[in-house]
Design a protein around this motif. Structure first.
Motif, PDB file in Angstrom:
ATOM      1  N   VAL A   7       4.197  39.084  41.805  1.00  0.00           N
ATOM      2  CA  VAL A   7       4.054  38.875  43.305  1.00  0.00           C
ATOM      3  C   VAL A   7       5.610  38.940  44.027  1.00  0.00           C
ATOM      4  O   VAL A   7       6.337  39.311  43.278  1.00  0.00           O
ATOM      5  N   SER A   8       5.216  39.220  45.092  1.00  0.00           N
ATOM      6  CA  SER A   8       6.777  39.291  45.854  1.00  0.00           C
ATOM      7  C   SER A   8       6.510  38.476  47.021  1.00  0.00           C
ATOM      8  O   SER A   8       5.990  38.606  48.035  1.00  0.00           O
ATOM      9  N   GLU A   9       7.493  37.254  46.882  1.00  0.00           N
ATOM     10  CA  GLU A   9       7.401  35.993  47.950  1.00  0.00           C
ATOM     11  C   GLU A   9       8.963  35.888  48.300  1.00  0.00           C
ATOM     12  O   GLU A   9       9.738  35.860  47.174  1.00  0.00           O
ATOM     13  N   ILE A  10       9.040  35.418  49.369  1.00  0.00           N
ATOM     14  CA  ILE A  10      10.497  34.890  49.795  1.00  0.00           C
ATOM     15  C   ILE A  10      10.341  33.264  50.152  1.00  0.00           C
ATOM     16  O   ILE A  10       9.310  32.836  50.702  1.00  0.00           O
ATOM     17  N   ASP A  11      11.229  32.428  49.566  1.00  0.00           N
ATOM     18  CA  ASP A  11      11.276  31.141  49.865  1.00  0.00           C
ATOM     19  C   ASP A  11      11.818  30.908  51.523  1.00  0.00           C
ATOM     20  O   ASP A  11      12.871  31.118  51.676  1.00  0.00           O
ATOM     21  N   THR A  12      10.641  30.502  52.218  1.00  0.00           N
ATOM     22  CA  THR A  12      11.120  30.605  53.561  1.00  0.00           C
ATOM     23  C   THR A  12      11.996  29.411  53.954  1.00  0.00           C
ATOM     24  O   THR A  12      12.880  29.470  54.911  1.00  0.00           O
ATOM     25  N   VAL A  13      11.921  28.103  53.185  1.00  0.00           N
ATOM     26  CA  VAL A  13      12.960  27.256  53.380  1.00  0.00           C
ATOM     27  C   VAL A  13      14.325  27.791  53.303  1.00  0.00           C
ATOM     28  O   VAL A  13      15.374  27.417  54.091  1.00  0.00           O
ATOM     29  N   GLU A  14      14.457  28.437  52.213  1.00  0.00           N
ATOM     30  CA  GLU A  14      15.931  29.000  51.522  1.00  0.00           C
ATOM     31  C   GLU A  14      16.207  30.053  52.693  1.00  0.00           C
ATOM     32  O   GLU A  14      17.541  30.243  53.050  1.00  0.00           O
ATOM     33  N   LEU A  15      15.375  30.919  53.102  1.00  0.00           N
ATOM     34  CA  LEU A  15      15.644  31.924  54.132  1.00  0.00           C
ATOM     35  C   LEU A  15      15.937  31.182  55.608  1.00  0.00           C
ATOM     36  O   LEU A  15      17.142  31.547  56.031  1.00  0.00           O
ATOM     37  N   LYS A  97      10.300  41.478  53.333  1.00  0.00           N
ATOM     38  CA  LYS A  97       9.013  41.937  52.867  1.00  0.00           C
ATOM     39  C   LYS A  97       8.433  40.727  51.973  1.00  0.00           C
ATOM     40  O   LYS A  97       9.106  39.996  51.305  1.00  0.00           O
ATOM     41  N   GLN A  98       7.206  40.339  52.316  1.00  0.00           N
ATOM     42  CA  GLN A  98       6.381  39.578  51.819  1.00  0.00           C
ATOM     43  C   GLN A  98       5.132  40.037  51.315  1.00  0.00           C
ATOM     44  O   GLN A  98       4.382  40.848  51.803  1.00  0.00           O
ATOM     45  N   GLY A  99       4.867  39.553  49.988  1.00  0.00           N
ATOM     46  CA  GLY A  99       3.430  40.505  49.237  1.00  0.00           C
ATOM     47  C   GLY A  99       3.732  41.888  48.760  1.00  0.00           C
ATOM     48  O   GLY A  99       4.775  42.036  49.084  1.00  0.00           O
ATOM     49  N   ILE A 100       2.787  42.233  48.066  1.00  0.00           N
ATOM     50  CA  ILE A 100       2.978  43.717  47.573  1.00  0.00           C
ATOM     51  C   ILE A 100       1.845  44.428  48.381  1.00  0.00           C
ATOM     52  O   ILE A 100       0.777  44.373  48.279  1.00  0.00           O
ATOM     53  N   GLU A 101       2.379  45.640  48.973  1.00  0.00           N
ATOM     54  CA  GLU A 101       1.580  46.587  49.850  1.00  0.00           C
ATOM     55  C   GLU A 101       0.773  47.249  48.726  1.00  0.00           C
ATOM     56  O   GLU A 101       1.145  47.493  47.705  1.00  0.00           O
ATOM     57  N   THR A 102      -0.476  47.902  48.996  1.00  0.00           N
ATOM     58  CA  THR A 102      -1.356  48.591  48.257  1.00  0.00           C
ATOM     59  C   THR A 102      -0.539  49.766  47.408  1.00  0.00           C
ATOM     60  O   THR A 102      -0.716  49.898  46.261  1.00  0.00           O
ATOM     61  N   SER A 103       0.235  50.382  48.444  1.00  0.00           N
ATOM     62  CA  SER A 103       0.984  51.764  47.825  1.00  0.00           C
ATOM     63  C   SER A 103       2.107  51.076  46.540  1.00  0.00           C
ATOM     64  O   SER A 103       2.087  51.672  45.369  1.00  0.00           O
ATOM     65  N   MET A 104       2.661  49.959  46.841  1.00  0.00           N
ATOM     66  CA  MET A 104       3.344  49.340  45.851  1.00  0.00           C
ATOM     67  C   MET A 104       2.950  49.184  44.677  1.00  0.00           C
ATOM     68  O   MET A 104       3.136  49.096  43.355  1.00  0.00           O
ATOM     69  N   LYS A 106      -0.227  50.323  43.535  1.00  0.00           N
ATOM     70  CA  LYS A 106      -0.179  51.574  42.770  1.00  0.00           C
ATOM     71  C   LYS A 106       0.823  51.969  42.019  1.00  0.00           C
ATOM     72  O   LYS A 106       0.510  52.604  40.864  1.00  0.00           O
ATOM     73  N   LYS A 107       1.993  51.882  42.551  1.00  0.00           N
ATOM     74  CA  LYS A 107       3.065  52.471  41.766  1.00  0.00           C
ATOM     75  C   LYS A 107       3.535  51.435  40.512  1.00  0.00           C
ATOM     76  O   LYS A 107       3.791  51.960  39.502  1.00  0.00           O
ATOM     77  N   MET A 142       7.114  42.716  31.573  1.00  0.00           N
ATOM     78  CA  MET A 142       8.101  41.999  32.695  1.00  0.00           C
ATOM     79  C   MET A 142       9.483  42.571  32.689  1.00  0.00           C
ATOM     80  O   MET A 142      10.138  42.857  33.932  1.00  0.00           O
ATOM     81  N   SER A 143       9.951  42.866  31.527  1.00  0.00           N
ATOM     82  CA  SER A 143      11.245  43.593  31.529  1.00  0.00           C
ATOM     83  C   SER A 143      11.385  45.019  32.279  1.00  0.00           C
ATOM     84  O   SER A 143      12.366  45.472  32.831  1.00  0.00           O
ATOM     85  N   VAL A 144      10.058  45.691  31.908  1.00  0.00           N
ATOM     86  CA  VAL A 144      10.043  47.000  32.621  1.00  0.00           C
ATOM     87  C   VAL A 144       9.995  46.866  34.021  1.00  0.00           C
ATOM     88  O   VAL A 144      10.990  47.804  34.846  1.00  0.00           O
ATOM     89  N   ILE A 145       9.377  45.834  34.520  1.00  0.00           N
ATOM     90  CA  ILE A 145       9.431  45.728  36.052  1.00  0.00           C
ATOM     91  C   ILE A 145      10.653  45.342  36.765  1.00  0.00           C
ATOM     92  O   ILE A 145      11.060  45.777  37.560  1.00  0.00           O
ATOM     93  N   ARG A 146      11.652  44.495  35.862  1.00  0.00           N
ATOM     94  CA  ARG A 146      12.650  44.062  36.428  1.00  0.00           C
ATOM     95  C   ARG A 146      13.758  45.202  36.419  1.00  0.00           C
ATOM     96  O   ARG A 146      14.640  45.259  37.201  1.00  0.00           O
ATOM     97  N   GLU A 147      13.536  46.214  35.498  1.00  0.00           N
ATOM     98  CA  GLU A 147      14.470  47.240  35.200  1.00  0.00           C
ATOM     99  C   GLU A 147      14.125  48.357  36.276  1.00  0.00           C
ATOM    100  O   GLU A 147      14.972  49.063  36.502  1.00  0.00           O
ATOM    101  N   ALA A 148      13.028  48.373  36.729  1.00  0.00           N
ATOM    102  CA  ALA A 148      12.668  49.615  37.619  1.00  0.00           C
ATOM    103  C   ALA A 148      13.219  49.199  38.739  1.00  0.00           C
ATOM    104  O   ALA A 148      13.065  48.104  39.398  1.00  0.00           O
ATOM    105  N   GLU A 149      13.700  50.295  39.735  1.00  0.00           N
ATOM    106  CA  GLU A 149      14.127  50.011  40.908  1.00  0.00           C
ATOM    107  C   GLU A 149      13.218  50.386  41.850  1.00  0.00           C
ATOM    108  O   GLU A 149      13.180  51.648  42.345  1.00  0.00           O
ATOM    109  N   LEU A 150      12.478  49.206  42.203  1.00  0.00           N
ATOM    110  CA  LEU A 150      11.150  49.476  43.092  1.00  0.00           C
ATOM    111  C   LEU A 150      11.733  49.184  44.684  1.00  0.00           C
ATOM    112  O   LEU A 150      10.663  49.304  45.768  1.00  0.00           O
TER     113      LEU A 150
END
Length: 161
Positions: A7-15, A97-104, A106-107, A142-150
């Motif tokens: 997932v891709s979420e931002i902690d709104t309280v910390e924001l 950016k909140q959430g993962i768009e469809t194009s992302m 698919k990537k 998980m490590s592949v996703i962390r290393e990828a510059e998306l």
């Protein structure tokens, strides 16, 4: 079968806390003395920056980025819109950016399939579910996703055995 969600979420309280800290920092900065500059949190969880010049907007963006880092919010989620001038004042909207768009999504699925890992990745709304037979395979993903510059921060949740 073990699985987890990307997932891709931002902690709104910390924001909100980071924006408040950045506003406080503006009042103490020497280069912003006597200058009308402010941060405003919008209802859609974006930040509006107001200043007297475009150079000051760039400085304010750096202040906000530093405060986000202090609060543990990934600055890669920041998306600065076009700077606009009205009269002598400049303003800029910074969206997050909140959430993962469809194009992302698919990537991400393509990245996992290209690595030929023994897992299945499926898009489920604004998240990607990864399922595999072994925990080690999932941790490798998980490590592949962390290393990828998306260009977007990702979190891993609902890890189930």
């Amino acid at each position: 079968m073990p699985s987890f969600d990307i997932v891709s979420e931002i902690d709104t309280v910390e924001l909100r806390n980071a924006v408040d800290n950045a506003s406080r920092e503006l009042t103490t900065r020497f280069d912003f003395r006597g200058v009308e500059a402010s941060f405003e949190m919008q209802k859609d969880e974006s930040v509006r920056m107001n200043a007297e010049g475009d150079f000051q907007l760039k400085q304010m963006r750096d202040i906000l980025r530093a405060n986000l880092a202090k609060r543990g919010v990934d600055a890669n989620a920041m998306e600065a819109k076009q700077e606009e001038a009205s009269g002598k004042n400049w303003h800029q909207i910074v969206a997050f950016k909140q959430g993962i768009e469809t194009s992302m999504s698919k990537k991400i699925v393509k990245l996992i399939k290209d690595k030929k890992m023994k897992v299945q990745a499926s898009i489920q709304g604004e998240k990607v579910r990864v399922t595999g037979k072994k925990r080690d395979d999932l941790q490798a993903v998980m490590s592949v996703i962390r290393e990828a510059e998306l260009g977007q921060p990702f979190q891993f949740e609902n890890f189930r055995d």
